[in-house]
Design a protein around this motif. Structure first.
Motif, PDB file in Angstrom:
ATOM      1  N   LEU A 180       0.826  -1.206   0.000  1.00 17.05           N
ATOM      2  CA  LEU A 180       0.000   0.000   0.000  1.00 17.05           C
ATOM      3  C   LEU A 180       0.861   1.258   0.000  1.00 17.05           C
ATOM      4  CD1 LEU A 180      -2.845   1.166   0.115  1.00 17.05           C
ATOM      5  CD2 LEU A 180      -2.711   1.057   2.618  1.00 17.05           C
ATOM      6  N   ILE A 181       1.950   1.237   0.750  1.00 23.51           N
ATOM      7  CA  ILE A 181       2.848   2.400   0.772  1.00 23.51           C
ATOM      8  C   ILE A 181       3.464   2.646  -0.605  1.00 23.51           C
ATOM      9  CG2 ILE A 181       5.002   3.286   1.738  1.00 23.51           C
ATOM     10  CD1 ILE A 181       4.288   1.884   4.349  1.00 23.51           C
ATOM     11  N   VAL A 182       3.940   1.555  -1.240  1.00 23.66           N
ATOM     12  CA  VAL A 182       4.511   1.694  -2.579  1.00 23.66           C
ATOM     13  C   VAL A 182       3.449   2.140  -3.573  1.00 23.66           C
ATOM     14  CG1 VAL A 182       5.664   0.446  -4.443  1.00 23.66           C
ATOM     15  CG2 VAL A 182       6.309   0.020  -2.070  1.00 23.66           C
ATOM     16  N   GLN A 183       2.233   1.634  -3.417  1.00 26.91           N
ATOM     17  CA  GLN A 183       1.139   1.986  -4.318  1.00 26.91           C
ATOM     18  C   GLN A 183       0.835   3.478  -4.263  1.00 26.91           C
ATOM     19  OE1 GLN A 183      -0.757  -0.498  -6.019  1.00 26.91           O
ATOM     20  NE2 GLN A 183      -2.083   1.001  -7.023  1.00 26.91           N
ATOM     21  N   VAL A 184       0.787   4.016  -3.051  1.00 25.56           N
ATOM     22  CA  VAL A 184       0.383   5.415  -2.888  1.00 25.56           C
ATOM     23  C   VAL A 184       1.531   6.372  -3.193  1.00 25.56           C
ATOM     24  CG1 VAL A 184      -0.435   7.113  -1.201  1.00 25.56           C
ATOM     25  CG2 VAL A 184      -1.414   4.820  -1.237  1.00 25.56           C
ATOM     26  N   LEU A 187       3.706   4.265  -7.304  1.00 27.26           N
ATOM     27  CA  LEU A 187       2.965   3.899  -8.511  1.00 27.26           C
ATOM     28  C   LEU A 187       1.895   4.920  -8.871  1.00 27.26           C
ATOM     29  CD1 LEU A 187       2.556   0.044  -7.898  1.00 27.26           C
ATOM     30  CD2 LEU A 187       4.280   1.246  -9.270  1.00 27.26           C
ATOM     31  N   ALA A 188       1.245   5.495  -7.874  1.00 27.01           N
ATOM     32  CA  ALA A 188       0.184   6.466  -8.167  1.00 27.01           C
ATOM     33  C   ALA A 188       0.731   7.772  -8.718  1.00 27.01           C
ATOM     34  CB  ALA A 188      -0.620   6.731  -6.898  1.00 27.01           C
ATOM     35  N   ARG A 189       2.041   8.021  -8.576  1.00 31.93           N
ATOM     36  CA  ARG A 189       2.637   9.275  -9.038  1.00 31.93           C
ATOM     37  C   ARG A 189       3.387   9.126 -10.360  1.00 31.93           C
ATOM     38  NH1 ARG A 189       5.029  12.051  -3.461  1.00 31.93           N
ATOM     39  NH2 ARG A 189       3.058  11.967  -2.278  1.00 31.93           N
TER      40      ARG A 189
END
Length: 242
Positions: free
Chosen positions: A17-21, A24-26
Motif C-alpha cells: 500500500l505504501i509503494v502503491q500510494v 505507482l500512483a505518481r
C-alpha cells in the motif's frame, strides 16, 4: 503457522500500500494505475487458499479504502478484493504449488479485468460515474497490461515467502510426534529385535528363522529334546534287556 500467516500478510499488505500510494500512483501513466496491492492478495491467495484469500483481500481493501488520498466510499475496494481473493484461492492445487506459471498469470489477468469491472459496478451502484468519464475499455486494457508486466517481478516472490512461512521445522510426522521422536521410538522398540544374517529375527539371545532353518534358540531346544528322547529310549532298551 497462523501467526506466521498473519505477520507476513500484514507486512506485505502495508508495504504494497505504501509503494502503491507513494510511487505507482505518481507515475502519471495513461489509463489505470498498476495495482500492487491486488498482486499481493493474489500471491497469498494462491498459496493459502480461498478462505485466507478472502480475509486478506477484505482487510487489504479496507486499508486501501481508508488510506489517503482515498476518494471513494469505505468498503468498496474491500468488497472487490475479498471476492477476487476468494476466487484466486480456489485455483490453489492440493499440494499448494503450481507446476507452471501459466495458471498464476491467467489468474492475474482475470483478476485485473474482474476487479476493474467490479469496482466500476459497485461505483455505479453508489452513484460514482468516474469510470464512465475516463473510459471503461481503456481502464480494462491498461489495468491488465500493467498488472501483467508487474506480476512476474512480484507474484513469484510473494508466493515463495508464503510457502516458506508454511514450513514448520517442528512439524509432526503423519503418525504423530516429531521426526526425531519417531526415530528414537523406533530405535527403542527395535533395540531387542534385530535381523540375523540368515533372514531371521533375534529376540535377546535366541533367533527364530523366517526361512524355516532352526536358529540359535531353536537349536538349543532341539538339542535338549533330542538328549531327553535318547535318555528315555535308553531306559526303555535297558528294561527290555532285563
Amino acid at each position: 503457522m497462523y501467526l506466521n500467516r498473519i505477520l507476513l500478510s500484514a507486512s506485505l499488505v502495508v508495504v504494497a500500500l505504501i509503494v502503491q500510494v507513494t510511487v505507482l500512483a505518481r507515475l502519471q501513466l495513461p489509463g489505470a494505475v498498476p495495482d500492487l496491492l491486488l498482486l499481493v492478495v493474489l500471491g497469498l491467495a494462491l498459496v493459502y487458499g480461498h478462505t485466507a484469500g478472502a480475509l486478506i483481500g477484505f482487510f487489504a481493501g479496507l486499508l486501501a479504502d481508508i488510506a489517503p488520498p482515498a476518494d471513494h466510499a469505505v468498503g468498496r475496494y474491500a468488497l472487490v478484493l475479498c471476492l477476487v481473493g476468494y476466487a484466486a484461492g480456489l485455483t490453489r492445487p492440493d499440494n499448494g504449488q503450481h507446476r507452471s506459471a501459466t495458471v498464476p498469470m491467467l489468474v492475474v489477468a482475470s483478476a485485473a479485468i474482474s476487479s476493474t469491472l467490479l469496482y466500476a459496478g459497485v461505483g455505479a451502484l453508489v452513484g460514482d460515474t468516474a469510470a464512465r468519464q475516463v473510459g471503461l475499455t481503456g481502464l480494462l486494457l491498461t489495468a491488465t497490461l500493467y498488472d501483467l508486466l508487474l506480476a512476474p517481478f512480484t507474484v513469484p516472490v510473494i508466493m515463495a515467502l508464503a510457502r516458506r512461512s508454511e514450513k514448520d521445522p517442528l512439524a509432526a510426522e503423519p503418525g504423530g510426534g516429531s521426526a526425531s521422536g519417531g526415530e528414537r521410538a523406533n530405535s527403542w522398540l527395535t533395540s531387542g529385535v534385530t535381523l540375523g544374517s540368515s533372514g531371521g529375527t533375534i529376540f535377546g539371545k535366541g533367533r527364530v528363522g523366517r526361512t524355516g532353518k532352526p536358529g540359535r534358540l531353536g537349536g538349543q531346544r532341539a538339542g535338549l529334546l533330542g538328549r531327553s528322547a535318547r535318555n528315555k529310549a535308553g531306559r526303555i532298551k535297558g528294561v527290555k534287556r532285563l
